[in-house]
Enzyme design. Structure first.
Site, PDB file in Angstrom:
ATOM      1  N   THR A  46      -8.751 -24.328   4.434  1.00 47.88           N
ATOM      2  CA  THR A  46      -8.307 -24.417   3.045  1.00 47.88           C
ATOM      3  C   THR A  46      -9.173 -23.568   2.111  1.00 47.88           C
ATOM      4  O   THR A  46      -8.695 -23.076   1.094  1.00 47.88           O
ATOM      5  CB  THR A  46      -8.332 -25.878   2.550  1.00 47.88           C
ATOM      6  OG1 THR A  46      -9.584 -26.479   2.892  1.00 47.88           O
ATOM      7  CG2 THR A  46      -7.212 -26.677   3.194  1.00 47.88           C
TER       8      THR A  46
ATOM      9  N   ARG B  61     -11.827 -32.212   3.288  1.00 48.98           N
ATOM     10  CA  ARG B  61     -11.571 -32.514   1.874  1.00 48.98           C
ATOM     11  C   ARG B  61     -12.005 -31.357   0.986  1.00 48.98           C
ATOM     12  O   ARG B  61     -12.029 -31.486  -0.246  1.00 48.98           O
ATOM     13  CB  ARG B  61     -12.308 -33.800   1.476  1.00 48.98           C
ATOM     14  CG  ARG B  61     -11.399 -34.852   0.844  1.00 48.98           C
ATOM     15  CD  ARG B  61     -12.118 -36.167   0.581  1.00 48.98           C
ATOM     16  NE  ARG B  61     -12.979 -36.129  -0.591  1.00 48.98           N
ATOM     17  CZ  ARG B  61     -14.300 -36.181  -0.559  1.00 48.98           C
ATOM     18  NH1 ARG B  61     -14.936 -36.240   0.596  1.00 48.98           N
ATOM     19  NH2 ARG B  61     -15.006 -36.167  -1.665  1.00 48.98           N
ATOM     20  N   LYS B  62     -12.335 -30.239   1.579  1.00 51.11           N
ATOM     21  CA  LYS B  62     -12.737 -29.050   0.819  1.00 51.11           C
ATOM     22  C   LYS B  62     -11.483 -28.311   0.361  1.00 51.11           C
ATOM     23  O   LYS B  62     -11.072 -27.301   0.947  1.00 51.11           O
ATOM     24  CB  LYS B  62     -13.633 -28.152   1.666  1.00 51.11           C
ATOM     25  CG  LYS B  62     -14.962 -28.806   2.046  1.00 51.11           C
ATOM     26  CD  LYS B  62     -15.784 -27.921   2.965  1.00 51.11           C
ATOM     27  CE  LYS B  62     -17.089 -28.600   3.347  1.00 51.11           C
ATOM     28  NZ  LYS B  62     -17.898 -27.777   4.290  1.00 51.11           N
ATOM     29  N   THR B  63     -10.880 -28.840  -0.681  1.00 47.13           N
ATOM     30  CA  THR B  63      -9.626 -28.299  -1.190  1.00 47.13           C
ATOM     31  C   THR B  63      -9.793 -27.878  -2.652  1.00 47.13           C
ATOM     32  O   THR B  63     -10.765 -28.238  -3.309  1.00 47.13           O
ATOM     33  CB  THR B  63      -8.493 -29.338  -1.085  1.00 47.13           C
ATOM     34  OG1 THR B  63      -8.901 -30.531  -1.775  1.00 47.13           O
ATOM     35  CG2 THR B  63      -8.202 -29.683   0.371  1.00 47.13           C
TER      36      THR B  63
END
Length: 314
Positions: free
Chosen positions: A288, A153-155
């Site tokens: 990402t 979820r590191k976007t």
């Protein structure tokens, strides 16, 4: 592990890698994103439009760095919002060998140039993520491992859909899209809840039959406690390879049905060290966060002329 089954590591194949993935993207969502990006770039007067004029024009899209082509639906949506049409010469997921002629865009000059930078930024970023994902999947495949390479979820805020799509085109799993896709109990949740068992019990109260519960653990003791409490998956975070594999093996010996994800400190260079028979998922934030954007350019050419790449105009 049904949640992640779609993206099991597989060989890079441009004919199947991006095939059909555009169907995942709702047209209304694409249009809304394109509108927001264009509005960010030009919220008021477009002074340069008086310079370019509105004559019918055409431009060629060149790929100037190697990698995997990804993000065609976003590129199309941006130019559709400014009344331009895109004709593609390469399919989604194609392996790019520079300098490659990728597409042509036609429309009024001022509209074409209005969408240019926004479309290039989106395509470059999405293709960069896909390229990193494809490299990670290949590195994992080279070890004979058959688990899942996944993103996190590191976007980039406001850009998650593009980056998650890039992961899929590159052959990796997107992992959970948002907080509602999986109940992820992290170390801070455990601390706030007063322990692993209490945290899992609370998660189970809100997770219905459609949601899995995953617990971040820093030791075998915590992993066993999480599995006993009913966790579906255990995240072994920031384990060195020499610690990871025996911990995963010991957990699987007691709870063979519990999925094991490893994350933290995994790069393209050391990824093979984390592949093992007791590891089901390897998640990499760098896919990402650190993927370099690919280099594209969009150059106008006269009607009837054959477009030729000119390094001096790039």
């Amino acid at each position: 592990m049904a949640m992640l089954h779609r993206a099991r590591a597989h060989p890079f194949n441009p004919q199947t890698l991006g095939a059909g993935l555009e169907l995942l993207l709702p047209p209304t969502t694409l249009a809304a994103l394109a509108d927001s990006w264009l509005r960010e770039d030009c919220p008021g007067l477009n002074h340069a439009a008086l310079v370019s004029g509105a004559a019918p024009s055409q431009a060629v899209l060149w790929a100037k760095s190697p990698g995997v082509l990804a993000g065609r639906p976003f590129f199309d949506a941006i130019f559709a919002r400014v009344n331009c049409q895109v004709s593609w010469f390469l399919p989604e997921g194609s392996k790019l060998v520079p300098v490659a002629k990728v597409a042509e865009v036609r429309g009024p000059a001022h509209c074409l140039l209005l969408g240019e930078r926004v479309a290039l930024n989106t395509l470059a970023r999405c293709s960069g993520v896909a390229s990193a994902a494809a490299a990670a999947v290949e590195a994992a495949k080279g070890t004979g491992w058959t688990g899942h390479v996944a993103g996190t979820r590191k976007t980039t805020p406001g850009f998650r859909l593009v980056e998650k799509f890039g992961l899929l085109v590159g052959g990796a799993a997107a992992h959970r899209y948002d907080l509602g896709g999986l109940v992820m109990v992290k170390d801070n949740h455990v601390l706030a809840a007063g322990g692993v068992e209490k945290a899992v019990q609370a998660a189970r109260q809100v997770a219905d039959f459609t949601l899995k519960v995953e617990v971040e653990c820093s030791s075998l003791q915590e992993a066993v406690e999480a599995a006993k409490a009913g966790a579906d998956l255990v995240l072994l975070d920031n384990f060195r390879p020499e610690e990871l594999h025996p911990t995963a093996a010991a957990l699987k010996a007691q709870f063979p049905g519990v999925g094991v994800e490893a994350s933290g400190g995994i790069t393209l260079a050391n990824l093979p060290q984390f592949c093992g028979p007791h590891i089901d998922v390897l998640s990499l934030g760098m896919l990402t966060q650190a993927a370099p954007a690919l280099d594209f350019s969009l150059k106008l050419f006269p009607e009837g002329a054959t477009p030729m790449y000119n390094a001096h105009r790039s």
